[in-house]
Design a protein around this motif. Sequence first.
Motif, PDB file in Angstrom:
ATOM      1  N   ALA A 123      86.089  11.151  65.849  1.00 25.56           N
ATOM      2  CA  ALA A 123      84.732  10.602  65.958  1.00 25.56           C
ATOM      3  C   ALA A 123      83.996  10.601  64.617  1.00 25.56           C
ATOM      4  O   ALA A 123      83.103   9.788  64.416  1.00 25.56           O
ATOM      5  CB  ALA A 123      83.924  11.370  67.003  1.00 25.56           C
ATOM      6  N   ILE A 124      84.354  11.513  63.690  1.00 23.52           N
ATOM      7  CA  ILE A 124      83.699  11.426  62.379  1.00 23.52           C
ATOM      8  C   ILE A 124      84.508  10.529  61.437  1.00 23.52           C
ATOM      9  O   ILE A 124      84.243  10.495  60.233  1.00 23.52           O
ATOM     10  CB  ILE A 124      83.430  12.802  61.713  1.00 23.52           C
ATOM     11  CG1 ILE A 124      84.704  13.630  61.596  1.00 23.52           C
ATOM     12  CG2 ILE A 124      82.339  13.557  62.446  1.00 23.52           C
ATOM     13  CD1 ILE A 124      84.504  14.880  60.745  1.00 23.52           C
ATOM     14  N   GLY A 125      85.476   9.813  61.973  1.00 20.00           N
ATOM     15  CA  GLY A 125      86.152   8.794  61.176  1.00 20.00           C
ATOM     16  C   GLY A 125      87.402   9.262  60.457  1.00 20.00           C
ATOM     17  O   GLY A 125      87.850   8.619  59.515  1.00 20.00           O
TER      18      GLY A 125
ATOM     19  N   ARG B  49      82.633   6.660  75.657  1.00 17.31           N
ATOM     20  CA  ARG B  49      83.858   6.877  74.883  1.00 17.31           C
ATOM     21  C   ARG B  49      84.552   5.565  74.531  1.00 17.31           C
ATOM     22  O   ARG B  49      85.364   5.531  73.595  1.00 17.31           O
ATOM     23  CB  ARG B  49      84.811   7.808  75.636  1.00 17.31           C
ATOM     24  CG  ARG B  49      84.307   9.254  75.671  1.00 17.31           C
ATOM     25  CD  ARG B  49      85.034  10.062  76.732  1.00 17.31           C
ATOM     26  NE  ARG B  49      86.472  10.061  76.523  1.00 17.31           N
ATOM     27  CZ  ARG B  49      87.112  10.943  75.754  1.00 17.31           C
ATOM     28  NH1 ARG B  49      86.429  11.901  75.151  1.00 17.31           N
ATOM     29  NH2 ARG B  49      88.408  10.880  75.617  1.00 17.31           N
ATOM     30  N   ASN B  52      83.204   4.010  70.938  1.00 19.03           N
ATOM     31  CA  ASN B  52      83.871   4.334  69.669  1.00 19.03           C
ATOM     32  C   ASN B  52      85.389   4.406  69.844  1.00 19.03           C
ATOM     33  O   ASN B  52      86.093   4.974  69.021  1.00 19.03           O
ATOM     34  CB  ASN B  52      83.317   5.623  69.040  1.00 19.03           C
ATOM     35  CG  ASN B  52      83.621   6.857  69.853  1.00 19.03           C
ATOM     36  OD1 ASN B  52      84.145   6.774  70.965  1.00 19.03           O
ATOM     37  ND2 ASN B  52      83.279   8.014  69.311  1.00 19.03           N
ATOM     38  N   LEU B  54      87.343   6.119  71.619  1.00 20.92           N
ATOM     39  CA  LEU B  54      88.091   7.329  71.954  1.00 20.92           C
ATOM     40  C   LEU B  54      88.886   7.039  73.220  1.00 20.92           C
ATOM     41  O   LEU B  54      89.903   7.659  73.506  1.00 20.92           O
ATOM     42  CB  LEU B  54      87.148   8.514  72.187  1.00 20.92           C
ATOM     43  CG  LEU B  54      86.620   9.215  70.949  1.00 20.92           C
ATOM     44  CD1 LEU B  54      85.823  10.451  71.323  1.00 20.92           C
ATOM     45  CD2 LEU B  54      87.743   9.584  69.986  1.00 20.92           C
ATOM     46  N   LEU B  86      90.158   1.444  62.380  1.00 23.70           N
ATOM     47  CA  LEU B  86      89.449   2.081  63.485  1.00 23.70           C
ATOM     48  C   LEU B  86      88.665   3.291  62.973  1.00 23.70           C
ATOM     49  O   LEU B  86      87.498   3.488  63.318  1.00 23.70           O
ATOM     50  CB  LEU B  86      90.450   2.496  64.563  1.00 23.70           C
ATOM     51  CG  LEU B  86      89.884   2.859  65.929  1.00 23.70           C
ATOM     52  CD1 LEU B  86      88.975   1.760  66.453  1.00 23.70           C
ATOM     53  CD2 LEU B  86      91.020   3.119  66.918  1.00 23.70           C
ATOM     54  N   ALA B  87      89.300   4.072  62.114  1.00 24.98           N
ATOM     55  CA  ALA B  87      88.644   5.250  61.553  1.00 24.98           C
ATOM     56  C   ALA B  87      87.396   4.827  60.773  1.00 24.98           C
ATOM     57  O   ALA B  87      86.344   5.460  60.873  1.00 24.98           O
ATOM     58  CB  ALA B  87      89.611   6.016  60.644  1.00 24.98           C
ATOM     59  N   ARG B  90      84.676   4.063  63.210  1.00 28.76           N
ATOM     60  CA  ARG B  90      84.163   5.275  63.863  1.00 28.76           C
ATOM     61  C   ARG B  90      83.271   6.081  62.932  1.00 28.76           C
ATOM     62  O   ARG B  90      82.367   6.773  63.381  1.00 28.76           O
ATOM     63  CB  ARG B  90      85.333   6.150  64.314  1.00 28.76           C
ATOM     64  CG  ARG B  90      86.045   5.626  65.553  1.00 28.76           C
ATOM     65  CD  ARG B  90      86.926   6.736  66.086  1.00 28.76           C
ATOM     66  NE  ARG B  90      87.701   6.327  67.227  1.00 28.76           N
ATOM     67  CZ  ARG B  90      89.033   6.284  67.242  1.00 28.76           C
ATOM     68  NH1 ARG B  90      89.723   6.635  66.172  1.00 28.76           N
ATOM     69  NH2 ARG B  90      89.664   5.927  68.342  1.00 28.76           N
ATOM     70  N   ALA B  91      83.555   5.998  61.635  1.00 26.02           N
ATOM     71  CA  ALA B  91      82.770   6.776  60.677  1.00 26.02           C
ATOM     72  C   ALA B  91      81.288   6.419  60.749  1.00 26.02           C
ATOM     73  O   ALA B  91      80.429   7.235  60.439  1.00 26.02           O
ATOM     74  CB  ALA B  91      83.316   6.562  59.266  1.00 26.02           C
ATOM     75  N   MET B  95      79.014  10.950  67.237  1.00 28.98           N
ATOM     76  CA  MET B  95      79.155  11.302  68.641  1.00 28.98           C
ATOM     77  C   MET B  95      78.910  12.792  68.837  1.00 28.98           C
ATOM     78  O   MET B  95      79.393  13.623  68.077  1.00 28.98           O
ATOM     79  CB  MET B  95      80.544  10.944  69.163  1.00 28.98           C
ATOM     80  CG  MET B  95      80.646  11.117  70.677  1.00 28.98           C
ATOM     81  SD  MET B  95      82.185  10.465  71.302  1.00 28.98           S
ATOM     82  CE  MET B  95      81.673   9.811  72.876  1.00 28.98           C
TER      83      MET B  95
END
Lengths: 217, 257
Positions: A123-125, B49, B52, B54, B86-87, B90-91, B95
């Motif tokens: 979640a923090i990438g 969820r 993002n 997950l 994707l990362a 999400r950054a 969350m």
Amino acid sequence: MSFAKLWSIIHEPLFWAAIASLKIALSALLIGLVLGLAIALARMNPNRHLSRAAVAYIEFLRGIPALILLFLIYFGLAAVGIRFSSLQAAIIGLGLNASAYLAEVYRAGLEAVPKGQTEAARAIGMRRGQVLRWIVLPQALAISLPPIGNVAISLIKDTSVASLIAAPDLMLRANDLSSQTFKPLEIYLVVGAIYFVICFPLSLVVRALEKRGERKT
Amino acid sequence: MSEPLVRIRGLKKAYGIHLVLQGIDLDVHSGEKLCLIGPSGSGKTTLLRCVNWLEEPTGGEILIDGAPIGTVAKGGRSHRMSDVELARMRAGIGMVFQRFNLFPHLTVLENVMLGPVRVLGAGRAEAEATARGLLAKVGLSEKVAAYPDRLSGGQQQRVAIARALAMKPKLMLFDEPTSALDPELVGEVLAVMRQLANEGMTMIIVTHEMRFAETVADKVVFMADGLIVEEGPPARIFRDPQVERTRAFLSAVEHRV
Ligand SMILES: Nc1ncnc2c1ncn2[C@@H]1O[C@H](COP(=O)(O)OP(=O)(O)OP(=O)(O)O)[C@@H](O)[C@H]1O
Ligand SMILES: [Mg+2]
């Protein structure tokens, strides 16, 4: 010959032989730690072929005695032209053997890290590799430390099989000394005591680590 | 109105044959605070969820700032996003979890610094300054060197909020951030969230704290059985719900309090 006399003859060679055994154990442990981690990661990889190959590796190595493995590496590979010294063969064989057990130790540790940890890191990438490196592995290793200690203890005792391919370890030296002095009982008692003196403190360390782990959870 | 920050269209999620989200359409605009309410099992967590990724949706589309998350169109076809892409997306989305999920092997300060240093490539000094600032803001300056297991639940959740904020997200997702807390610790976490809302953060908040939703939300969305039953400004949803299902839920919640 009095024991004092015998002791004066054997204590120095046995000391150095014990050091040699520890070197074998430590080298094999390093191989096992690195290889075992790779195998554990392969075992847990979503790719089915990779994880099956890892399972096959683990089951094969756990299914055969370390001694047979040493023979296979020392004599078997020599038959097809790959020659190792008895010392190398002992280190490789014991290392491969340990890697199978350590793979399972790591896997248990990796699986014990809660899923929420991975999710928070994602979640923090963080990328997959970063999650593993910074979040999952450090926690998994802390969990795995006591069982790794247990593998290390077994490994130290298992170095005694290296003598059977004439690798220069504590057991081989004990065999030599007992045939020179005709005092096998005394010598093997001393050798047993040496193994104990090395392994017992380690086992206390493992206990302490286990206790610490229990307190945390 | 401008392009929404989050645009959800036809979102579906199934676990096996169980359709948990049955087609959700939702827009969240920049600066908006949206509270998601609904009975247990209605799919609130799953929806959050999916935003993002997950959780991977079974169908539909989610656009963040106009860009689809989770999939990329290549040669007219839609492909799954790479881990790196994707990362990166999400950054920009913070969350906060029900169970905090702080990293137990890192100190409070390290928890907050980790993302900026490893993901954003910030220098340690800069990341530390930012982290200390954020921890001061959530009232935890004295706890920077502590490990998470030394903190109360309320303190842990405030660290988790600071950890998410350290990434300078344009959107924050909260999944029942206070429901794992002892009642006396709920207020301190809600106060931090309230402050964040006042600063203009875009927030999607799953919550059972109806009073909080009523005072903070711009829009309240009531979900049941994987569908949005009713949505609107809090005054209308709480005082004049139009759908019987909403009324039943709200009166059940009222009676519990
Ligand atoms: N990983 C999963 N596998 C199978 N079913 C799941 C999974 N996660 C959630 N579900 C199911 O999906 C449905 C919706 O779950 P979800 O957690 O989104 O509900 P919720 O609205 O957040 O509920 P609560 O208020 O209890 O948190 C539930 O019926 C749940 O059992
Ligand atoms: Mg939920």
